[in-house]
Enzyme design. Structure first.
Site, PDB file in Angstrom:
ATOM      1  CG  ASP A 132      37.553  44.468  39.681  1.00  0.00           C
ATOM      2  OD1 ASP A 132      37.124  43.723  38.786  1.00  0.00           O
ATOM      3  OD2 ASP A 132      37.596  44.148  40.887  1.00  0.00           O
ATOM      4  N   GLY A 175      33.656  38.491  48.942  1.00  0.00           N
ATOM      5  CA  GLY A 175      33.834  38.471  50.391  1.00  0.00           C
ATOM      6  C   GLY A 175      33.868  37.049  50.929  1.00  0.00           C
TER       7      GLY A 175
HETATM    8  O1  G3H Z   1      36.642  41.882  41.763  1.00  0.00           O
HETATM    9  C1  G3H Z   1      37.071  41.537  42.884  1.00  0.00           C
HETATM   10  C2  G3H Z   1      36.914  40.182  43.333  1.00  0.00           C
HETATM   11  O2  G3H Z   1      35.894  39.509  42.728  1.00  0.00           O
HETATM   12  C3  G3H Z   1      37.306  39.869  44.713  1.00  0.00           C
HETATM   13  O3  G3H Z   1      36.481  38.985  45.425  1.00  0.00           O
HETATM   14  O4  G3H Z   1      36.981  39.784  47.700  1.00  0.00           O
HETATM   15  O5  G3H Z   1      35.881  37.589  47.331  1.00  0.00           O
HETATM   16  O6  G3H Z   1      38.260  37.903  46.734  1.00  0.00           O
HETATM   17  P1  G3H Z   1      36.934  38.540  46.892  1.00  0.00           P
HETATM   18 ZN    ZN Z   2      34.618  40.939  41.611  1.00  0.00          ZN
END
Ligand code: G3H
Ligand code: ZN
Length: 287
Positions: A79, A183
């Protein structure tokens, strides 16, 4: 079925494949337990930092173990890999999926680097799914922001640029900036559903990814799926569930030293949060 098969199935049937980030075996256990009970395919992601912490080989072996034992289609995603070399490193470590994130670069540079990754991946294994991103998110995953976060209009994805990027790079998945944030901010997230629709109408059958799923109201998630999102990322909400459960347990049991006792409520909390998201994304019984 490959990851792209599941993503295409989600596109056709109008649901979203769930993507959860991990950096340890405890989080992975909770996620996999929920997916097993609900019959949901899964993407498990490690950012560069998460991959360094857990170890690429260790992540690969654990995913394989759950695939075999739980008979679940689980795919390992690199990711937000922010350079061509880091993305290639993950391909060589046998990842099922690569997210090459050059979204802070100029569009030309982004296209050039993303194309390089697509060529590398497809020369190794055509089944590896590649994601690229245009438009940038202004916050970091896992941070709980006390302040209101304004999204600068220039950070949002322009639909024509999305179309050009997808056509020139040949990515399998496209990640836009459509009001989403990594976040959790003091203000409620507000997705630009019209922009998702506009991008969807220009990128054909390329599947589309929503990053920063945490803290997004359920109604908006449903609208985003309806508008053309097929894959949703969640990280912060799982980390908050993890930390809250662990803090509570240790406050109530300050003498406890046995890891499998103190992490049992953590796994349960992760399992519950995962189940909630799998149901919301419509991924139940899709294997
Ligand atoms: O790639 C990871 C995500 O986009 C997570 O985002 O922490 O806002 O759920 P989040
Ligand atoms: Zn992300």
């Amino acid at each position: 079925m490959t990851l792209n098969d599941y993503l295409n199935k989600a596109l056709k049937e109008g649901w979203a494949v769930a993507h959860f980030n991990i950096s340890d075996a405890v989080t992975l256990a909770g996620i996999c337990e929920a997916a097993k009970e609900l019959g949901a395919p899964l993407m498990i992601g490690t950012s560069e930092g998460e991959r360094k912490f857990i170890g690429s080989a260790q992540a690969r072996v654990m995913i394989n173990a759950y695939r075999d034992e739980y008979k679940l289609p689980i795919f390992l995603n690199a990711d937000h890999h922010k350079s061509v070399s880091k993305a290639q490193e993950a391909v060589d470590a046998d990842y099922d999926s690569i997210h090459i994130d050059l979204s802070v670069a100029k569009l030309e540079e982004n296209i050039k680097g993303t194309k390089e990754v697509v060529a590398y991946v497809k020369s190794k294994n055509k089944d590896i799914s590649v994601e690229g991103e245009v438009g940038y998110l202004v916050t970091e995953s896992s941070k709980i922001y006390k302040e209101i976060i304004e999204i600068p209009p220039e950070s949002l994805t322009k639909p024509e640029e999305a179309a050009r990027f997808v056509q020139e790079t040949g990515v399998d998945r496209f990640a836009p900036a459509v009001g989403n944030l990594h976040g959790i901010a003091a203000n409620v997230k507000k997705l630009d559903i019209a922009r998702i629709e506009a991008i969807r109408s220009l990128i054909g059958d390329t599947t589309m990814v929503l990053h920063g799923g945490s803290g997004t109201p359920d109604e908006q998630i449903k609208n985003a799926i309806e508008a053309g999102i097929n894959n949703i990322h969640i990280n912060t909400e799982l980390r908050v569930a993890y930390a809250d459960a662990l803090r509570k347990f240790l406050n109530e049991n300050p003498e406890e030293t046995t890891p499998y006792k103190m992490f049992a409520p953590v796994i349960e909390a992760i399992k519950q949060k995962t189940a909630e998201k799998l149901k919301l994304f419509g991924s139940v019984n899709r294997i």
